[in-house]
Design an enzyme around this catalytic site. Structure first.
Site, short mmCIF file in Angstrom:
data_model
loop_
_atom_site.label_atom_id
_atom_site.label_comp_id
_atom_site.label_asym_id
_atom_site.label_seq_id
_atom_site.Cartn_x
_atom_site.Cartn_y
_atom_site.Cartn_z
N THR A 1 -78.95 20.06 56.66
CA THR A 1 -77.79 20.26 55.79
C THR A 1 -78.18 20.78 54.41
O THR A 1 -79.30 20.54 53.95
CB THR A 1 -77.05 18.91 55.64
OG1 THR A 1 -76.07 19.00 54.63
CG2 THR A 1 -78.01 17.77 55.23
N ASP A 2 -77.23 21.43 53.75
CA ASP A 2 -77.47 21.87 52.37
C ASP A 2 -77.54 20.68 51.40
O ASP A 2 -78.04 20.82 50.28
CB ASP A 2 -76.40 22.87 51.90
CG ASP A 2 -74.97 22.35 51.94
OD1 ASP A 2 -74.76 21.18 52.34
OD2 ASP A 2 -74.05 23.11 51.56
N GLU A 3 -77.05 19.51 51.83
CA GLU A 3 -77.00 18.36 50.91
C GLU A 3 -78.39 17.88 50.51
O GLU A 3 -78.53 17.17 49.52
CB GLU A 3 -76.20 17.21 51.54
CG GLU A 3 -74.79 17.61 51.84
CD GLU A 3 -73.81 16.45 51.93
OE1 GLU A 3 -74.16 15.32 51.58
OE2 GLU A 3 -72.68 16.70 52.37
N TYR B 1 -77.06 9.40 52.96
CA TYR B 1 -77.05 10.39 54.05
C TYR B 1 -78.03 11.53 53.76
O TYR B 1 -78.89 11.85 54.58
CB TYR B 1 -75.63 10.95 54.25
CG TYR B 1 -75.60 12.24 55.05
CD1 TYR B 1 -75.90 12.24 56.41
CD2 TYR B 1 -75.30 13.47 54.44
CE1 TYR B 1 -75.91 13.42 57.14
CE2 TYR B 1 -75.30 14.65 55.16
CZ TYR B 1 -75.60 14.62 56.51
OH TYR B 1 -75.61 15.79 57.23
N LYS C 1 -81.49 12.73 55.68
CA LYS C 1 -81.69 14.06 56.27
C LYS C 1 -82.90 14.75 55.64
O LYS C 1 -83.67 15.42 56.33
CB LYS C 1 -80.43 14.93 56.08
CG LYS C 1 -79.23 14.52 56.91
CD LYS C 1 -79.42 14.64 58.41
CE LYS C 1 -79.51 16.06 58.92
NZ LYS C 1 -79.51 16.12 60.41
P1 NAD Z 1 -71.11 14.12 64.29
O1 NAD Z 1 -71.16 12.86 63.52
O2 NAD Z 1 -69.79 14.71 64.64
O3 NAD Z 1 -71.92 13.97 65.65
C1 NAD Z 1 -73.15 13.31 65.73
C2 NAD Z 1 -73.47 13.06 67.20
O4 NAD Z 1 -74.76 12.42 67.28
C3 NAD Z 1 -72.47 12.12 67.88
O5 NAD Z 1 -72.13 12.62 69.16
C4 NAD Z 1 -73.23 10.81 68.02
O6 NAD Z 1 -72.83 10.02 69.12
C5 NAD Z 1 -74.66 11.30 68.17
N1 NAD Z 1 -75.66 10.31 67.78
C6 NAD Z 1 -75.67 9.55 66.64
N2 NAD Z 1 -76.75 8.73 66.64
C7 NAD Z 1 -77.44 8.99 67.78
C8 NAD Z 1 -78.65 8.50 68.32
N3 NAD Z 1 -79.36 7.53 67.70
N4 NAD Z 1 -79.08 8.98 69.50
C9 NAD Z 1 -78.36 9.94 70.15
N5 NAD Z 1 -77.22 10.45 69.69
C10 NAD Z 1 -76.76 9.98 68.51
O7 NAD Z 1 -71.99 15.15 63.44
P2 NAD Z 1 -71.82 16.74 63.24
O8 NAD Z 1 -70.89 16.97 62.11
O9 NAD Z 1 -71.57 17.36 64.58
O10 NAD Z 1 -73.29 17.10 62.73
C11 NAD Z 1 -74.32 17.42 63.66
C12 NAD Z 1 -75.60 17.71 62.90
O11 NAD Z 1 -75.39 18.77 61.98
C13 NAD Z 1 -76.10 16.53 62.04
O12 NAD Z 1 -77.49 16.49 62.12
C14 NAD Z 1 -75.64 16.87 60.63
O13 NAD Z 1 -76.51 16.31 59.68
C15 NAD Z 1 -75.75 18.38 60.67
N6 NAD Z 1 -74.85 19.11 59.76
C16 NAD Z 1 -73.50 18.84 59.76
C17 NAD Z 1 -72.65 19.60 58.93
C18 NAD Z 1 -71.16 19.34 58.91
O14 NAD Z 1 -70.47 19.93 58.05
N7 NAD Z 1 -70.59 18.54 59.81
C19 NAD Z 1 -73.18 20.59 58.12
C20 NAD Z 1 -74.58 20.82 58.12
C21 NAD Z 1 -75.39 20.08 58.97
O1 DAU Z 2 -72.64 20.11 53.18
C1 DAU Z 2 -72.87 19.78 54.53
C2 DAU Z 2 -72.33 18.40 54.79
O2 DAU Z 2 -70.92 18.50 54.81
C3 DAU Z 2 -72.84 17.78 56.10
O3 DAU Z 2 -74.22 17.61 56.01
C4 DAU Z 2 -72.16 16.42 56.35
O4 DAU Z 2 -72.56 15.92 57.62
C5 DAU Z 2 -70.67 16.64 56.34
O5 DAU Z 2 -70.01 15.39 56.48
C6 DAU Z 2 -70.22 17.31 55.05
O6 DAU Z 2 -70.38 16.41 53.90
P1 DAU Z 2 -69.29 16.32 52.74
O7 DAU Z 2 -69.43 15.02 52.07
O8 DAU Z 2 -69.31 17.54 51.90
O9 DAU Z 2 -67.97 16.40 53.67
P2 DAU Z 2 -66.59 15.58 53.65
O10 DAU Z 2 -65.67 16.26 54.61
O11 DAU Z 2 -66.80 14.11 53.79
O12 DAU Z 2 -66.07 15.85 52.16
C7 DAU Z 2 -65.86 17.18 51.70
C8 DAU Z 2 -65.43 17.09 50.25
O13 DAU Z 2 -64.12 16.48 50.19
C9 DAU Z 2 -66.33 16.18 49.42
O14 DAU Z 2 -66.45 16.71 48.11
C10 DAU Z 2 -65.60 14.85 49.38
C11 DAU Z 2 -64.14 15.27 49.44
N1 DAU Z 2 -63.23 14.32 50.12
C12 DAU Z 2 -63.56 13.85 51.35
C13 DAU Z 2 -62.74 12.96 52.02
C14 DAU Z 2 -63.12 12.42 53.38
C15 DAU Z 2 -62.04 13.96 49.50
O15 DAU Z 2 -61.72 14.40 48.38
N2 DAU Z 2 -61.22 13.09 50.17
C16 DAU Z 2 -61.52 12.54 51.39
O16 DAU Z 2 -60.74 11.71 51.92
#
Ligand code: NAD
Ligand code: DAU
Length: 353
Positions: free
Chosen positions: A132-134, A158, A162
């Site tokens: 992730t970019d975080e 988190y 990562k």
């Molecule tokens: P998600 O939370 O929707 O899905 C995570 C999946 O991993 C789930 O199916 C869960 O059951 C499985 N899991 C969790 N713990 C496990 C374990 N110990 N063993 C096996 N499976 C397990 O997450 P996502 O949003 O699909 O993100 C997927 C990946 O991409 C993550 O590594 C996250 O850090 C990364 N990522 C997410 C975003 C985003 O915006 N969602 C952006 C950049 C990177």
């Molecule tokens: O940047 C990549 C990341 O993006 C991934 O690595 C994470 O897995 C993914 O969850 C996401 O993280 P964020 O914290 O940026 O996403 P989230 O959707 O939780 O929140 C997006 C923005 O909105 C953040 O600034 C927090 C804000 N927010 C979020 C929620 C859930 C609100 O203002 N209200 C809310 O209820």
């Protein structure tokens, strides 16, 4: 075939569905099915001989060894993680266990498997770590976007977990030569995203007549990418990325949270107007801010574009329209994921807001 971890989650499931449609190559999915994992995300693959689902934990070394020996994958694509920042603030332990310990066990199992492969397969093997970019921390409004050279400065449990996993992946390449690839991507949105994250939460709450919670002033900036574009980027990195390299992936689309929410409200007003004729934006509520909230993320995706020719296909306008329409068309999916566990989380997170 390839082994995909976390394939029942949001991005993993989109990746597997796209992968099978685009390449036809078989997939073994390993997923623990936490609250975020949903086998219904892979319903379309029922009866498809190219897909095998295994219920299990990436921290289970014996299971990993069995899976690798049995299926002999040519690559591992590692999505499995605890992924929600707010949950990491309430309870960081699962994040350390899965994101750090789990990734370590997966790397060790992969190393043992890879070292024993015959030369051509060993040469071709890849371990792709989805990050992730975080991990880069936060930016001021005028800072340049994150490049791959940016320091790792994570601010939440988190992002720290990562970043730790990214470092392990890097070290397994540097020390053991494991052919790894790391991708650091910005915020994804699209079909199948669990409605704890901003965009699906807002769509689902708006339709249910509930508050649309904006943390703090809503001026935090994220760089949004449609999930299908992220999946395409991962396929491209797996195909042509250089082992040991990291690749930033982003949408060239920085927007404040408030603008995102207002945009969704406007779109819902067009596609599914409220019965009382009032705007969905009237449901917007400012709530207390996230502790340690990162102010701005922005990705410089120049390296993946220059080296691998990848650029996102969707604009935010096209991607968000597809996404809103998908949630409107899939009320049964939304109802199914809003289980008891989901309701407990919402009650806890927004109780004192
Ligand atoms: P998600 O939370 O929707 O899905 C995570 C999946 O991993 C789930 O199916 C869960 O059951 C499985 N899991 C969790 N713990 C496990 C374990 N110990 N063993 C096996 N499976 C397990 O997450 P996502 O949003 O699909 O993100 C997927 C990946 O991409 C993550 O590594 C996250 O850090 C990364 N990522 C997410 C975003 C985003 O915006 N969602 C952006 C950049 C990177
Ligand atoms: O940047 C990549 C990341 O993006 C991934 O690595 C994470 O897995 C993914 O969850 C996401 O993280 P964020 O914290 O940026 O996403 P989230 O959707 O939780 O929140 C997006 C923005 O909105 C953040 O600034 C927090 C804000 N927010 C979020 C929620 C859930 C609100 O203002 N209200 C809310 O209820």
């Amino acid at each position: 075939m390839i082994l995909v971890t976390g394939g029942a989650g949001f991005i993993g499931a989109n990746f597997i569905l796209d992968w099978l449609a685009q390449t036809g190559e078989g997939v073994v999915t390993l997923d623990k099915l936490t609250y975020a994992g949903n086998l219904h995300n892979l319903d379309r693959l029922q009866g498809d001989a190219r897909h095998v689902f295994v219920h299990g934990d990436i921290a289970d070394r014996a299971l990993l060894e069995r899976l690798l020996a049995e299926h002999q994958p040519r690559a591992i694509v590692h999505f499995a993680a605890e992924s929600h920042v707010d949950r990491s603030i309430h309870g960081p332990e699962d994040f350390i266990q899965t994101n750090v310990v789990g990734t370590f066990r997966l790397l060790e199992a992969a190393r043992q498997y890879w070292q024993a492969l015959p030369a051509p397969e060993k040469e071709a093997f890849r371990f792709l770590h989805v990050s992730t970019d975080e991990v880069y921390g936060t930016l001021s409004p005028t800072d340049p976007a994150f490049t791959e050279q940016h320091n790792t400065l994570p601010n939440s449990p988190y992002s720290a977990s990562k970043a730790a996993s990214d470092h392990l992946v890097r070290a397994w390449h540097h020390t053991y030569g494991l052919p790894v690839l790391t991708t650091n991507c910005s915020n994804n949105y699209g079909p199948l995203q669990f409605p704890e994250k901003l965009i699906p939460l807002v769509i689902v709450n708006a339709l249910a007549g509930k508050d649309l919670p904006i943390y703090g002033d809503g001026q935090q900036v994220r760089d949004w990418l449609y999930v299908g574009d992220h999946c395409g980027a991962i396929r491209r990195v797996l195909e042509a990325g250089r082992p040991g390299e990291t690749y930033n992936i982003g949408g060239h689309n920085e927007m404040t949270n408030l603008r995102i929410v207002q945009g969704i409200c406007a779109l819902l007003g067009e596609l599914r107007p409220r019965a009382d004729g009032r705007p969905y934006a009237s449901q917007i509520t400012h709530v207390k801010d996230r502790p340690g909230h990162d102010r701005r993320y922005a990705i410089d995706a120049g390296k993946i574009e220059r080296e691998l020719g990848w650029r996102p296909a969707e604009t935010f306008d096209t991607g968000i329209r597809k996404t809103v329409q998908w949630y409107l068309d899939h009320p049964e999916w939304v109802a199914q994921v809003q289980s008891g566990a989901y309701r407990e989380w919402v009650a806890q997170q927004y109780a004192t807001a």
